[in-house]
Structures are given as C-alpha cells and as structure tokens.
Design a protein around this motif. Structure first.
Motif, PDB file in Angstrom:
ATOM      1  N   THR A 183       7.375 -86.238 -56.005  1.00 38.77           N
ATOM      2  CA  THR A 183       7.113 -85.189 -56.985  1.00 38.77           C
ATOM      3  C   THR A 183       8.407 -84.628 -57.552  1.00 38.77           C
ATOM      4  OG1 THR A 183       6.737 -83.868 -55.024  1.00 38.77           O
ATOM      5  CG2 THR A 183       4.829 -84.275 -56.434  1.00 38.77           C
ATOM      6  N   ASN A 184       9.467 -84.604 -56.734  1.00 39.83           N
ATOM      7  CA  ASN A 184      10.725 -84.037 -57.208  1.00 39.83           C
ATOM      8  C   ASN A 184      11.807 -85.062 -57.495  1.00 39.83           C
ATOM      9  OD1 ASN A 184       9.943 -81.277 -57.083  1.00 39.83           O
ATOM     10  ND2 ASN A 184      10.062 -81.436 -54.849  1.00 39.83           N
ATOM     11  N   TYR A 185      11.647 -86.274 -56.934  1.00 40.78           N
ATOM     12  CA  TYR A 185      12.726 -87.257 -57.052  1.00 40.78           C
ATOM     13  C   TYR A 185      12.179 -88.592 -57.546  1.00 40.78           C
ATOM     14  CZ  TYR A 185      14.826 -83.887 -53.868  1.00 40.78           C
ATOM     15  OH  TYR A 185      15.288 -82.744 -53.287  1.00 40.78           O
ATOM     16  N   THR A 186      13.076 -89.388 -58.096  1.00 42.40           N
ATOM     17  CA  THR A 186      12.744 -90.771 -58.436  1.00 42.40           C
ATOM     18  C   THR A 186      13.254 -91.645 -57.297  1.00 42.40           C
ATOM     19  OG1 THR A 186      13.074 -90.220 -60.740  1.00 42.40           O
ATOM     20  CG2 THR A 186      13.059 -92.568 -60.160  1.00 42.40           C
ATOM     21  N   ILE A 187      12.384 -92.518 -56.762  1.00 43.50           N
ATOM     22  CA  ILE A 187      12.782 -93.277 -55.573  1.00 43.50           C
ATOM     23  C   ILE A 187      12.765 -94.776 -55.855  1.00 43.50           C
ATOM     24  CG2 ILE A 187      12.154 -93.861 -53.195  1.00 43.50           C
ATOM     25  CD1 ILE A 187      11.053 -91.036 -52.913  1.00 43.50           C
ATOM     26  N   ILE A 188      13.823 -95.455 -55.433  1.00 43.08           N
ATOM     27  CA  ILE A 188      13.851 -96.916 -55.526  1.00 43.08           C
ATOM     28  C   ILE A 188      14.083 -97.437 -54.114  1.00 43.08           C
ATOM     29  CG2 ILE A 188      14.930 -98.920 -56.604  1.00 43.08           C
ATOM     30  CD1 ILE A 188      16.046 -96.922 -58.709  1.00 43.08           C
ATOM     31  N   ILE A 189      13.190 -98.309 -53.650  1.00 42.52           N
ATOM     32  CA  ILE A 189      13.293 -98.759 -52.269  1.00 42.52           C
ATOM     33  C   ILE A 189      13.368-100.278 -52.211  1.00 42.52           C
ATOM     34  CG2 ILE A 189      10.773 -98.486 -52.097  1.00 42.52           C
ATOM     35  CD1 ILE A 189      11.081 -98.312 -49.085  1.00 42.52           C
ATOM     36  N   VAL A 190      14.339-100.777 -51.438  1.00 47.72           N
ATOM     37  CA  VAL A 190      14.399-102.214 -51.148  1.00 47.72           C
ATOM     38  C   VAL A 190      13.674-102.444 -49.841  1.00 47.72           C
ATOM     39  CG1 VAL A 190      15.932-103.999 -50.271  1.00 47.72           C
ATOM     40  CG2 VAL A 190      16.501-102.821 -52.380  1.00 47.72           C
ATOM     41  N   THR A 191      12.774-103.423 -49.801  1.00 46.41           N
ATOM     42  CA  THR A 191      12.083-103.688 -48.554  1.00 46.41           C
ATOM     43  C   THR A 191      11.727-105.159 -48.494  1.00 46.41           C
ATOM     44  OG1 THR A 191      10.112-103.206 -47.245  1.00 46.41           O
ATOM     45  CG2 THR A 191       9.878-102.993 -49.624  1.00 46.41           C
ATOM     46  N   HIS A 192      11.710-105.739 -47.290  1.00 46.07           N
ATOM     47  CA  HIS A 192      11.114-107.068 -47.264  1.00 46.07           C
ATOM     48  C   HIS A 192       9.789-107.042 -46.509  1.00 46.07           C
ATOM     49  CE1 HIS A 192      14.348-107.979 -44.033  1.00 46.07           C
ATOM     50  NE2 HIS A 192      13.360-107.311 -43.508  1.00 46.07           N
ATOM     51  N   ASN A 193       9.282-105.823 -46.392  1.00 46.06           N
ATOM     52  CA  ASN A 193       7.946-105.668 -45.824  1.00 46.06           C
ATOM     53  C   ASN A 193       6.981-105.450 -46.998  1.00 46.06           C
ATOM     54  OD1 ASN A 193       5.596-104.564 -44.844  1.00 46.06           O
ATOM     55  ND2 ASN A 193       6.619-103.406 -43.226  1.00 46.06           N
ATOM     56  N   MET A 194       6.192-106.490 -47.302  1.00 47.70           N
ATOM     57  CA  MET A 194       5.358-106.406 -48.509  1.00 47.70           C
ATOM     58  C   MET A 194       4.249-105.374 -48.391  1.00 47.70           C
ATOM     59  SD  MET A 194       5.159-110.235 -49.831  1.00 47.70           S
ATOM     60  CE  MET A 194       5.264-110.934 -48.205  1.00 47.70           C
ATOM     61  N   GLN A 195       3.721-105.193 -47.152  1.00 45.94           N
ATOM     62  CA  GLN A 195       2.698-104.166 -46.983  1.00 45.94           C
ATOM     63  C   GLN A 195       3.264-102.803 -47.346  1.00 45.94           C
ATOM     64  OE1 GLN A 195       3.216-106.486 -44.542  1.00 45.94           O
ATOM     65  NE2 GLN A 195       1.424-107.690 -45.107  1.00 45.94           N
ATOM     66  N   GLN A 196       4.537-102.604 -46.942  1.00 49.01           N
ATOM     67  CA  GLN A 196       5.141-101.321 -47.242  1.00 49.01           C
ATOM     68  C   GLN A 196       5.243-101.110 -48.752  1.00 49.01           C
ATOM     69  OE1 GLN A 196       9.389-100.615 -46.128  1.00 49.01           O
ATOM     70  NE2 GLN A 196       8.498 -98.799 -45.161  1.00 49.01           N
ATOM     71  N   ALA A 197       5.685-102.156 -49.464  1.00 43.93           N
ATOM     72  CA  ALA A 197       5.781-102.046 -50.918  1.00 43.93           C
ATOM     73  C   ALA A 197       4.408-101.718 -51.493  1.00 43.93           C
ATOM     74  CB  ALA A 197       6.319-103.351 -51.506  1.00 43.93           C
ATOM     75  N   ALA A 198       3.389-102.413 -51.007  1.00 47.23           N
ATOM     76  CA  ALA A 198       2.042-102.196 -51.519  1.00 47.23           C
ATOM     77  C   ALA A 198       1.547-100.791 -51.211  1.00 47.23           C
ATOM     78  CB  ALA A 198       1.088-103.231 -50.918  1.00 47.23           C
ATOM     79  N   ARG A 199       1.907-100.274 -50.007  1.00 46.49           N
ATOM     80  CA  ARG A 199       1.423 -98.956 -49.599  1.00 46.49           C
ATOM     81  C   ARG A 199       2.048 -97.829 -50.408  1.00 46.49           C
ATOM     82  NH1 ARG A 199       1.700-100.879 -44.034  1.00 46.49           N
ATOM     83  NH2 ARG A 199       3.823-100.115 -43.972  1.00 46.49           N
ATOM     84  N   VAL A 200       3.366 -97.896 -50.617  1.00 45.68           N
ATOM     85  CA  VAL A 200       4.020 -96.698 -51.151  1.00 45.68           C
ATOM     86  C   VAL A 200       4.359 -96.724 -52.638  1.00 45.68           C
ATOM     87  CG1 VAL A 200       5.026 -96.096 -48.932  1.00 45.68           C
ATOM     88  CG2 VAL A 200       6.353 -97.461 -50.567  1.00 45.68           C
ATOM     89  N   SER A 201       4.491 -97.921 -53.241  1.00 44.15           N
ATOM     90  CA  SER A 201       5.118 -97.922 -54.559  1.00 44.15           C
ATOM     91  C   SER A 201       4.129 -97.977 -55.714  1.00 44.15           C
ATOM     92  CB  SER A 201       6.093 -99.097 -54.653  1.00 44.15           C
ATOM     93  OG  SER A 201       5.373-100.306 -54.695  1.00 44.15           O
ATOM     94  N   GLU A 202       4.578 -97.490 -56.866  1.00 44.91           N
ATOM     95  CA  GLU A 202       3.810 -97.631 -58.103  1.00 44.91           C
ATOM     96  C   GLU A 202       4.225 -98.896 -58.835  1.00 44.91           C
ATOM     97  OE1 GLU A 202       5.052 -94.481 -57.385  1.00 44.91           O
ATOM     98  OE2 GLU A 202       3.076 -93.670 -56.918  1.00 44.91           O
TER      99      GLU A 202
END
Lengths: 286, 287, 251
Positions: C195-214
């Motif tokens: 809500t307050n920040y723009t977040i960019i995350i590198v991950t090689h866990n695809m479930q994590q990418a699917a869970r958190v990202s737009e």
C-alpha cells in the motif's frame, strides 16, 4: 554542518594520500641513503669499498668486505641451526603434538617474537659468551658462533609459524588420501604434506634470512665488533648492521658517507632476498 | 644405507619432532626464566622510581627510561595510527585494481622487510640532521612510525577485508556514502583485528632498539619536551650491558621489558576475544 | 500510463560477457512485481541495476536507461547515494549489522543526520511495527541483531530499509534462507507493505511469485522472455519457454 557528500569526497582524497605514504617512505629511504653514499663512492671508489678488507676510518681505509662476510657467515650458520629446528617444530605443532600440548607450545614459541633483541643480546653476553670462551679456550667468547646461536633462536619463531601455517593450509584430503593407501602418518607427512607446502617453507626461510641479515643490537652485543675477516667461528667479527650502529653517531665526512654505503649494501641485499620471497609467495598463490 | 621399516622410521621421526618442539619451548623458558630470576630480585620501588646516574657502575634506576618510553609510545602512536589506518582503509575499501595500487602494496611488503637500522640511518639523516630535530623523542617517534607503518597497514587491512561484503552492501543499499560505510560498518566490525594490530605495534615500540639508538641518542636525563633526547628501556639495557659493569641492573631492566611484553601478549588475546564475543552478540549493547 | 520504474533496452556486461540483453520493462507503482527464472538467468543482476548496486563491481558496464519517476538514475548528474536512499534493498542472506536491534534500524536515519533521541525512537518503533517485528523485540531493543532467528533477522533488515523511507523496495530472494513459517510471515508483510511501497522481488520459488505478485517477468539466459499479469503468466503463458519453466520441465 558539512554535508556528508563533502566529507565523503574529502576523505576519499585523504586516504589516497595516506595510502601513498608507504611508497613515499620507501623512495625517500632509497634516495637519502643513495645520496649519503655518493661522496664515499666517488672519493674512495666503489671497488675499494665493496672489496676492501680493511676498515680503518682514522686511516681513510673504508673496505666493508669483512662486515659483508661477517653478516653472511653469521646468517648462514644461524640458518643451518634454525631451519631443522624450526621445520621440526612446525611439523610437531601442525601434525604430531596432541592439541592440548600444541595449544601451550605455540604461544610459548610465539612469545619469542616479542622479546626485545637487546634481551637476547644480554642473555647471550652473560650466559653464552662465557660458555663459548670456556669451550674455545681463548678470548671473551664474543664470536661468530655466539652471534649465530643467538640469531638462530631469534629467527626460530618466524620460520616455525609461517611453516606451520603452510603445513596446515594443505587440504586434509591429500593426507587422508595417503593414509587410505596404507601409508604411515610420517610417510604421509614426508611424501605428501612437506612437498605440498614446500613453497611456504621456502618463503618462511627467506623471511627468516631477511630478519637475520637485518638484526642489529643483539649482534653488536655478542659478536665482538672487530672489523676484520673472522679466522674461524670462535673469532670475533662485525656485521653490516653493527657497523652502522656502532659508528654513525661519531662519524663525519667520508667516514659517515662510507657508513651510508654500508646501509646501501644492506638495503640492496634485503631487497634481493625479500623480492625472492615475494616472487615465491606469489607463484604459490597462482 | 640402512633401510628402516616404516614403523621404525615413524618412531624416529616422531622422536625428532618431539625433541625439536621441546627444545624450542625449553629455549623460551630458559631465556625468560633466566632473565626473570636474575632480574626480578633487583627490582624495587627505588629502582623503578629513580633515574640512571651514569658512570661505569651504572648507579640509579630506570625512571627516566620509563618516562621516555611512554613519551615515545604516545608520540609514535599519534603519528602511526591515523597514517596506518588511513592507508589500510585506502587499500581495503577504495583502491582500484591498477598499477598504483600494485605499487603501494608492493612497497608496503618491501618496507616491512627493511632492517630497523636502515630506518635508523634514514631517520638520522632526515629527522636528526636535515630537519634539525637533533637526537630527540620526536625524531625517534617519526622513525619508529615509518618502521611500524607496514605492520599496522597489513594487520588493519586484513581485518577490514575479513568483514563480509554483505555488510558493506547493506549499508550502501541504505544510502550510506562510501565513507559512512567505512566508519559506521567496516571499522566497527574490524575492531578486534585493528586493536590487536595497534597493541602489537606498541609491543614493537617497546622492544625496538636499533633505530632508536641512532635517532634518540643516549641521554638518560628526564625528557622535558618532544625535542629532548631520551633513552628507552630497551636502549638502556644496551647501554648498561655495553658501557657499565651493572649487568644485574641490565637483567632487571630486561625483566621489566619481558613482563611488559608478556602483559601485552595477554592483553592482545583478551581484547580480541572480548571484542569478538561482543561482535557475535554475546553481551547486550546500550541502544 | 506512468510507471514507477522503467528500464529501456538495458544491457549489462561483465567484461566482455553480456549478462543482460535489451531488457525493456515497466514497474507499476504500489504493486508487487516478481522476477522468476532459473539460476544464472540474470534476474539478480537486473535487480541490482535498479539501485546501482552493481556500480561497485569493477570491470562492468551497461547500456540503456533505468528510469525512476521518469528520470534516468544513471545520468551523470544523479547522485548514486540518493538513488539508493529512494530504492532500498533486502538481500538473500539476512545481513543485520553486528549492532543492537535499535542501532540496526536507526542506522539509516542517523546516517542522514537525525540524532534527536525522541525522533529516532519514533522512527525505530514505526519501522519495526511496519515490519511486524515490534511485538517480538520491543522489550529487547538493546539485544544484538545477530541473536535473532533467521526470519526475525530478515524482518529486521526490512525494518532497517523502511526506516529510510524508500519509495521502491528490491528483494533478492528474501526467503531462500528461511523456513516455511518465516517465509509466510514475510509474504504477509509484503502484501501489507505494498500500500505504501512499490516492491520488486526476485524468487525462484514459483508458488511464491504466484502467491504474492501482481506482475511476473520470466528471465532466461539474460533475456526477458515474457512479462505479464501474474495470473496470465501462470495460466496462459504465451511463450513455449515460459510454459516449460512453470510446468517444471526445466530449471
């Protein structure tokens, strides 16, 4: 208040200046010693100084060969005693001694590094020289032999600790490989560990040699300081370092300049020895 | 040549290395023990707090030598520590991988190998004669600082290089300037190594004699300023041994030196262990 | 549409080796963008270019632009320290300083010249609360940050970043060194923070990418193969290589 960017820029320049100080000191030392040497080199001649065997400043005789020989002989003799002792010690500490013992022995041997050289000289004068005088039956005992023994003890910790480090740096895999083939522990040390750490040990010996050539006060105290070629190892002699220490305060003119030549020779000798060590050390890292 | 069985060779080799190890430790014990046994009984308050009187009999104590040694250490460290840390910071944190850096590193190595008496000669020519400091504590301290510089640079640089780069990255990612990263993250983390290096340099200053003998002179009087001459404890041992009959007092002074060196060794161990546990978070900090 | 951050034809070289080729990508404000791909695909290199952390590696150079609010962060007049203040970073291994919890969080503000105790207290509390760590450590602020658990250490590092009030937070596999429970807590935290920040995350866990990202970008061999809404990438990948990767056929 000064902005942190300003501080950052200033400090960057400042540490660069500080960084070059070591380089500048080295250059200054070389220049000043060379400059101090020139009068004697011109007046007496380079050959007469380097290869002259007579040092009689009051008679304008400034040959430093006897001192050069004194330094070299004492150093070689010290190495003959110190190398087996130190390498034996290093193997003992790295491989043979139980941990409980090496944990006591290592700091004990390392304590030798910190002891002032005048204390070595003093003990040499009081204990060693009378003993040698008794043994050889002549003189006060201040001799090449006394100097070499004192020197051997002084370089012992240097060679031991660097050799031990390089023995420990050999991957355990190598040793285990040899042991797995049925070698005894000693065979593994002899045929695997020692060859693998050979360069480190050679570097250690070279650094020890540098220290030995440069040692001054302890030598002045036990070697007798006669500026003549020693007839045998129980005769007194003088080292290049001792020549400077004993005479510089009272010297003027060509005499002073001849002492700078002594320093120049010492400087060049050390540069050669240490560059050798540096090259060997670097080849190891590649 | 006789060929021994591997088992016997091993026994012989073990005997040899045990002998060498024991001889080395024995030598240390003999030297330290001899000096302490001969020297300690001579030491009393009068010896510590009266000054040498000169003469062949070597009358008097070592007070002015203690004072001169302290003056020398403080002056030397005041010159050496900023220079050495600055150079180490440059080499560890700023130096690009180029010719200049290569030269600097090489000169630090070479400088470390130059004999003390050559530094003494340099100091004699530059500080004593050319700059007219004469035989003085200042000339001695400047010379000694040159001599100890490479050792401090090497140990401080090593300590700073051992700080993980993730710590630097963390600080930089928070918007710290290079200098802020150095002063607030790298130096605090490298403090055990840096402190050890500094204390060892103090030990070196206490033990040093050759380069001081030719830059501070032998005056045994009480120093009154940085420009007065002085005789450190180590140089005093030399004078007593070579120019007086007072070998017992030389031993006593030697014993004082050995006690100082052992104390410095113990302090070094203690300090680095203390700072390291602090670093790992063994004790709490104030906020 | 105005992006918070944007790269245009971004290329990066280690010596002569090209690590990234012509990456063009826009990052939406107040959303989480995930970068996925096999190891060595350039996603971490790319992330570190967004706050100029690669500047310190010698022998590298780049071409192309990185824009923050439309301004190129590699332009000569731009100050790198200012960029890093606006674009914060959380690393793979939690790397708290060997200082107290308080000093860790106060590090950034102090560096910027804030020395007022009351204000510092306030910043520390606010940041630790925002990083969901306050309740666990409020009685122990003098304790060394190194003594916390791995998950707590990572949240401490997040709090430390929040204390300098960045606009964008880069996260380089922030959970790879953590256990599943700590991972979930960090993911929850990320959803709160966006809500307050723009977040960019590198991950090689695809479930994590699917869970958190737009948004999700798929990197392969230094190229951005596909970049789209996370749902699209995982359900209807357009590129065969993306499909192979997310269905687990390689990587």
């Amino acid at each position: 208040m000064m902005s942190r960017y300003f501080v950052d820029r200033i400090s960057r320049r400042l540490v660069l200046c500080f960084g070059t100080v070591a380089f500048l000191i080295l250059i200054f030392i070389a220049v000043f010693i060379l400059k101090g040497s020139l009068p004697a080199l011109e007046e007496v001649g380079i050959v007469d100084i380097l290869f002259g065997t007579k040092w009689y400043p009051s008679h304008e005789a400034f040959g430093i060969l006897a001192m050069f020989a004194g330094s070299v002989i004492v150093t070689l003799l010290a190495l003959v005693m110190a190398v087996p002792l130190s390498v034996g010690c290093a193997i003992f500490l790295a491989e043979v001694a139980p941990r409980r013992i090496s944990n006591i022995a290592r700091p004990a041997i390392e304590l030798l590094v910190g002891i002032p050289s005048v204390v070595y000289g003093l003990v040499g004068m009081v204990v060693l020289c009378p003993f040698i005088a008794h043994l050889s039956g002549t003189g006060s005992g201040s001799s090449v032999m006394a100097a070499a023994i004192v020197l051997a003890i002084m370089i012992l910790p240097t060679i031991t600790s660097i050799s031990e480090d390089s023995l420990r740096a050999v991957p355990t895999l190598y040793k285990e490989g040899a042991l797995a083939l049925g070698a005894t522990h000693w065979q593994a040390i002899h045929h695997v560990l020692l060859p693998a750490s050979r360069q480190g040990i050679v570097t250690a010996v070279i650094l020890g040699t540098g220290r030995a050539i440069g040692e001054t006060m302890a030598m002045v105290m036990v070697i007798g300081n006669s500026p003549i070629l020693p007839a045998n190892i129980f005769a007194p002699a003088r080292t290049l370092t001792g020549n400077i220490a004993v005479e510089i305060a009272a010297a003027t003119g060509i005499h002073e300049s001849a002492l700078f030549v002594t320093g120049l020779v010492l400087f060049i000798l050390i540069m050669i020895i240490n560059s050798l060590g540096f090259i060997i050390c670097r080849r190891k890292n590649d | 040549m006789i060929k021994f069985s591997p088992r016997l060779t091993q026994k012989l080799a073990w005997g040899f290395t045990w002998a060498m190890g024991s001889v080395a430790v024995l030598i240390m014990l003999l030297i330290v023990g001899y000096v302490l046994v001969q020297g300690l009984p001579v030491i009393n308050l009068d010896f510590l707090f009266s000054s040498p009187e000169g003469g062949l009999a070597g009358e008097g104590g070592i007070f002015s030598c203690i004072v001169a040694t302290l003056w020398l250490i403080v002056t030397t460290m005041a010159i050496l520590v900023p220079l050495g840390l600055g150079a180490a910071i440059y080499l560890s944190e700023y130096a690009p991988d180029n010719k200049l850096t290569h030269f600097i590193r090489y000169s630090v190595e070479l400088l470390a190998g130059i004999p003390s008496i050559v530094f003494g000669m340099f100091g004699f020519a530059v500080f004593v004669l050319a700059l007219h400091f004469n035989y003085s504590i200042l000339a001695g301290a400047l010379t000694l600082a040159c001599l100890l510089l490479p050792f401090l640079v090497r140990s401080a640089e090593e300590a700073m290089k051992a700080v993980p780069s993730s710590q630097r990255e963390a600080a930089m990612a928070l918007g710290a300037t290079r200098w802020q990263t150095v002063t607030r993250v790298v130096i605090p983390a490298a403090l055990p190594g840096i402190t050890t290096g500094i204390i060892l340099c103090v030990g070196g200053a206490v033990a040093e004699s050759a380069c001081l003998y030719v830059t501070m002179g032998g005056s045994a009087g009480m120093p009154t300023s940085l420009l007065s001459g002085g005789r450190t404890l180590a140089v005093h041992v030399f004078y007593l041994a070579m120019e007086t009959n007072a070998l017992d007092k030389a031993m006593a002074t030697g014993a004082v030196l050995i006690v100082i060196i052992i104390a410095i060794n113990l302090i070094t161990r203690w300090v680095s262990r203390y700072l390291q546990t602090r670093m790992k978070g063994g004790t709490s900090y104030g906020v | 549409m105005e992006f918070k951050m944007q790269t245009r034809k971004l290329e990066f070289y280690y010596g002569k080796v090209r690590a990234l080729s012509k990456i063009t990508m826009g990052i939406e404000e107040h959303q989480i963008t995930a970068l996925i791909g096999p190891s060595g695909c350039g996603k971490t290199t790319f992330l570190r270019l967004l706050n100029r952390m690669n500047d310190v590696i010698s022998g590298t150079h780049l071409a192309g632009d990185v824009l923050l609010d439309g301004q190129n962060i590699y332009a000569p007049q731009v100050d790198v320290v200012e960029v890093r203040k606006r674009v914060g970073m959380v690393f793979q291994q939690p790397n708290p300083f060997p200082k107290s919890i308080y000093a860790n969080v106060a590090f950034g503000p102090r560096m910027l010249g804030l020395n007022n105790k009351a204000k510092l207290d306030e910043v520390v509390e606010r940041s630790l609360r925002a990083a969901a760590l306050w309740d666990e450590v409020k009685d122990n602020l003098g304790k060394s940050g190194m003594l916390l658990s791995g998950g707590q250490q990572q949240r401490l590092c997040i709090a430390r970043v929040l204390a300098v009030e960045p606009e964008v937070i880069l996260m380089d596999e922030p959970c790879s060194a953590l256990d599943p429970l700590s991972t979930l807590r960090i993911e929850e935290l990320m959803r709160d923070l966006k809500t307050n920040y723009t977040i960019i995350i590198v991950t090689h866990n695809m479930q994590q990418a699917a869970r958190v990202s737009e948004w999700t970008g798929f990197f392969l061999l230094g190229e951005l193969v596909e970049y789209n809404k996370t749902g699209e990438i995982f359900q209807r990948p357009k590129d065969k290589k993306t499909e192979d990767y997310i269905t687990g056929r390689f990587g």
